[in-house]
Design an enzyme around this catalytic site. Structure first.
Site, PDB file in Angstrom:
ATOM      1  N   HIS A  52      -8.404  -0.515  -6.557  1.00  0.00           N
ATOM      2  CA  HIS A  52      -7.589  -1.151  -5.517  1.00  0.00           C
ATOM      3  C   HIS A  52      -6.163  -0.645  -5.650  1.00  0.00           C
ATOM      4  O   HIS A  52      -5.615  -0.615  -6.760  1.00  0.00           O
ATOM      5  CB  HIS A  52      -7.627  -2.677  -5.637  1.00  0.00           C
ATOM      6  N   ARG A  56      -8.557 -12.701  -2.903  1.00  0.00           N
ATOM      7  CA  ARG A  56      -8.671 -11.305  -3.351  1.00  0.00           C
ATOM      8  C   ARG A  56      -8.992 -11.202  -4.846  1.00  0.00           C
ATOM      9  O   ARG A  56      -9.199 -10.110  -5.368  1.00  0.00           O
ATOM     10  CB  ARG A  56      -7.376 -10.544  -3.050  1.00  0.00           C
ATOM     11  N   ASP A  72     -25.611  -4.771  -3.596  1.00  0.00           N
ATOM     12  CA  ASP A  72     -27.040  -4.467  -3.710  1.00  0.00           C
ATOM     13  C   ASP A  72     -27.309  -2.966  -3.567  1.00  0.00           C
ATOM     14  O   ASP A  72     -28.182  -2.426  -4.260  1.00  0.00           O
ATOM     15  CB  ASP A  72     -27.844  -5.252  -2.672  1.00  0.00           C
ATOM     16  N   HIS A 121     -14.558  -8.354  -1.539  1.00  0.00           N
ATOM     17  CA  HIS A 121     -14.492  -9.804  -1.744  1.00  0.00           C
ATOM     18  C   HIS A 121     -15.602 -10.558  -1.012  1.00  0.00           C
ATOM     19  O   HIS A 121     -15.685 -11.774  -1.109  1.00  0.00           O
ATOM     20  CB  HIS A 121     -13.122 -10.323  -1.266  1.00  0.00           C
ATOM     21  N   ASN A 172     -13.190   2.151  -3.307  1.00  0.00           N
ATOM     22  CA  ASN A 172     -12.289   1.083  -2.873  1.00  0.00           C
ATOM     23  C   ASN A 172     -12.932   0.479  -1.637  1.00  0.00           C
ATOM     24  O   ASN A 172     -12.791   0.998  -0.527  1.00  0.00           O
ATOM     25  CB  ASN A 172     -10.891   1.623  -2.551  1.00  0.00           C
ATOM     26  N   SER A 195      -3.410  -1.989  -4.383  1.00  0.00           N
ATOM     27  CA  SER A 195      -2.497  -3.094  -4.707  1.00  0.00           C
ATOM     28  C   SER A 195      -3.043  -3.887  -5.895  1.00  0.00           C
ATOM     29  O   SER A 195      -4.234  -3.769  -6.238  1.00  0.00           O
ATOM     30  CB  SER A 195      -2.355  -4.020  -3.491  1.00  0.00           C
ATOM     31  N   TYR A 215       0.794  -1.235   0.000  1.00  0.00           N
ATOM     32  CA  TYR A 215       0.000   0.000   0.000  1.00  0.00           C
ATOM     33  C   TYR A 215       0.824   1.282   0.000  1.00  0.00           C
ATOM     34  O   TYR A 215       0.238   2.375   0.034  1.00  0.00           O
ATOM     35  CB  TYR A 215      -0.957  -0.006   1.201  1.00  0.00           C
TER      36      TYR A 215
END
Ligand code: DQA
Length: 139
Positions: free
Chosen positions: A97, A108, A84, A77, A71, A99, A22
């Site tokens: 994301h 992931r 929804d 995940h 993000n 990474s 990160y």
């Protein structure tokens, strides 16, 4: 144009968290970098929460006229609830994301959100948020 930026669980820990994935920038650094990049071209609205329900409640207030950079972090995940909420509001969003999730653990690689996203940007660090903003600004 108004662009909303939502960051999920543990992204408030940027700068103190697994710098190999990160980087060393904080969430405040990221938000400033994005604000500087966007300048007067759009109004930016930032939200971060660790709790799934808080993110869902926030997302429910968005509409199809908003633009969202999302993000959802680990909830990407796992969360059918976030999926929804996004479907309910029909808000156009880019999934980001920091990474490269595809170079990491298999769990992931699965996203409940990608199929309804305008696009997905992974692995570009903070630059991914800038690219997502540019996408909306050009549209
Ligand atoms: C992340 C990737 C997720 O798998 C992880 O749970 C995060 C951050 C990213 O920005 O790379 O918290 O969304």
């Amino acid at each position: 144009m108004k662009i909303t930026v939502v960051n999920g669980p543990n992204l408030n820990m940027l700068g103190k968290r697994e710098s190999g994935f990160y980087g060393t920038f904080t969430l405040a650094d990221l938000e400033k970098k994005l604000s500087d990049h966007v300048g007067a071209r759009a109004e930016l609205n930032f939200f971060q929460a660790n709790a799934e329900g808080d993110i869902i409640t926030f997302l429910q207030k968005l509409t199809a006229d908003d633009r969202l950079i999302l993000n959802a972090a680990s909830l990407t995940h796992t969360s059918i609830g976030i999926r929804d909420a996004l479907s309910a509001t029909q808000v156009p969003f880019v999934e980001v994301h920091i990474s490269n999730v595809y170079a990491r653990e298999e769990f992931r690689h699965q996203s409940y959100l990608s199929a309804i996203a305008r696009g997905v940007i992974v692995g570009l660090g903070a630059e991914g948020y800038l690219a997502a903003a540019d996408y909306f600004l050009r549209g």
